[in-house]
Design a protein around this motif. Sequence first.
Motif, PDB file in Angstrom:
ATOM      1  N   ASP A  88       0.811  -1.182  -0.009  1.00 34.14           N
ATOM      2  CA  ASP A  88       0.118  -0.003   0.088  1.00 34.14           C
ATOM      3  C   ASP A  88       0.946   1.298   0.060  1.00 34.14           C
ATOM      4  O   ASP A  88       0.745   2.193  -0.549  1.00 34.14           O
ATOM      5  N   ILE A  89       1.930   1.189   0.806  1.00 33.13           N
ATOM      6  CA  ILE A  89       3.033   2.397   0.999  1.00 33.13           C
ATOM      7  C   ILE A  89       3.585   2.554  -0.396  1.00 33.13           C
ATOM      8  O   ILE A  89       3.841   3.877  -1.032  1.00 33.13           O
ATOM      9  N   GLU A  90       4.000   1.428  -1.212  1.00 31.41           N
ATOM     10  CA  GLU A  90       4.627   1.525  -2.270  1.00 31.41           C
ATOM     11  C   GLU A  90       3.542   2.359  -3.521  1.00 31.41           C
ATOM     12  O   GLU A  90       4.171   3.019  -4.182  1.00 31.41           O
ATOM     13  N   LYS A  91       2.656   2.020  -3.468  1.00 31.54           N
ATOM     14  CA  LYS A  91       1.357   2.328  -4.299  1.00 31.54           C
ATOM     15  C   LYS A  91       1.218   4.001  -3.962  1.00 31.54           C
ATOM     16  O   LYS A  91       1.187   4.712  -4.827  1.00 31.54           O
ATOM     17  N   SER A  92       1.247   4.240  -2.716  1.00 37.91           N
ATOM     18  CA  SER A  92       1.086   5.636  -2.449  1.00 37.91           C
ATOM     19  C   SER A  92       2.230   6.720  -2.790  1.00 37.91           C
ATOM     20  O   SER A  92       2.097   7.748  -3.009  1.00 37.91           O
ATOM     21  N   VAL A  93       3.374   5.949  -2.974  1.00 35.49           N
ATOM     22  CA  VAL A  93       4.785   7.001  -3.299  1.00 35.49           C
ATOM     23  C   VAL A  93       5.053   6.530  -4.765  1.00 35.49           C
ATOM     24  O   VAL A  93       5.981   7.186  -5.011  1.00 35.49           O
ATOM     25  N   GLU A  96      11.631   7.678  -1.771  1.00 39.14           N
ATOM     26  CA  GLU A  96      11.508   6.201  -1.695  1.00 39.14           C
ATOM     27  C   GLU A  96      11.515   5.726  -0.172  1.00 39.14           C
ATOM     28  O   GLU A  96      12.260   6.285   0.705  1.00 39.14           O
ATOM     29  N   ILE A  97      10.841   4.777   0.085  1.00 44.50           N
ATOM     30  CA  ILE A  97      10.809   4.043   1.324  1.00 44.50           C
ATOM     31  C   ILE A  97      11.176   2.727   1.266  1.00 44.50           C
ATOM     32  O   ILE A  97      10.527   1.866   0.565  1.00 44.50           O
ATOM     33  N   THR A 120      -1.561   5.800   8.260  1.00 44.00           N
ATOM     34  CA  THR A 120      -2.832   5.822   7.581  1.00 44.00           C
ATOM     35  C   THR A 120      -2.741   4.451   7.005  1.00 44.00           C
ATOM     36  O   THR A 120      -4.007   3.811   6.679  1.00 44.00           O
ATOM     37  N   ALA A 121      -1.530   3.938   6.482  1.00 41.84           N
ATOM     38  CA  ALA A 121      -1.488   2.512   6.022  1.00 41.84           C
ATOM     39  C   ALA A 121      -1.879   1.554   6.728  1.00 41.84           C
ATOM     40  O   ALA A 121      -2.531   0.456   6.628  1.00 41.84           O
TER      41      ALA A 121
END
Length: 327
Positions: free
Chosen positions: A133-138, A144-145, A315-316
């Motif tokens: 989900d975080i990869e999709k958000s950024v 990069e996270i 949020t995630a």
Amino acid sequence: MKQGLGQLQLEKLQQEKSQQELHKLDLNLVRVFCSVCDYQSITLAAEHLSLTQSSVSNAINRFKTLVGAELFVRQGRGIALTAIGQHLHQTLGPSLIDIEQCINSVKVFDPQQSKRIFHVSANESIIDLIEADIEKSVADKGVEIIFTEAIIDEGNLYQALQKQHIDLALDIVAPSEASFSSKQIATEKLVCVARANHPQFKSGIDEQSYFAAKHLFYRFHRHNQRVAEIISTEHLPERHMYGEKSSLLTMLSGVSKSDAICIAPYTYAKNYQSTFNLTLMDLPFESQLISIYSIWPTRNQQDPATKWLRELVETAMEKVYLLESDR
């Protein structure tokens, strides 16, 4: 009378000299002093500040001269604060954090334009739940996270945060030191897991059968306790070890191929229940929920980039546990 006037003049000169020295006060000396206090080591403070050990030692000597008192004493192979040093650290440390936060609060952070790489330490179950989900958000942003497996040892975890090797940690224990801040972002229950066709647990599990069974353990220790001991409200008898795994996923896989049982986070185990054909059962003893905290250095409390990262992760996590509660 002349002698009295001479003494007054001497005191006045000393006072003027002290004021002149304070006017020349270099705040970097305070920063170096507080870093040495935090790490109780000139070597580690030098690494954190990206300075040489001699530079740190010189700064400490300059600050000692300014204060007019010893700040540290030798203790074994390390150093310890004197009473005056302790007083200065307790007084100046929070003020230094306030200054850093004030400066950070006016910085601008734009995740669209920034090329910053953030590092987050988390347990594999949390990474599994929120990474996609975080990869999709950024995906449309410049940042990069990178998620790294949890640093189990608390000392190493906090040192990694201090040294900025990681920007945020997700852990089940809140920090007690004022130099670190935290927020509870989720709670999780643990369940007992067995293979779906296990002959002993077709109608659930009771305390007697739980302690009579063979157990697969997850290699997670905190304060010399396993997870079951951490969440239990009572003392637990010894359990028969079938094996120990360094990964939750391999533990669930191992349970699916044996008569052993294990304890796992409910939300994570639920995601793999059909994959491994598992049965999830409530624990047969009184237990408490596990709290999940986000943890960061207090000095970064008002840093826009760190605040953005914390809010993104929070949020995630909310999405994951909101979806779970709706099932």
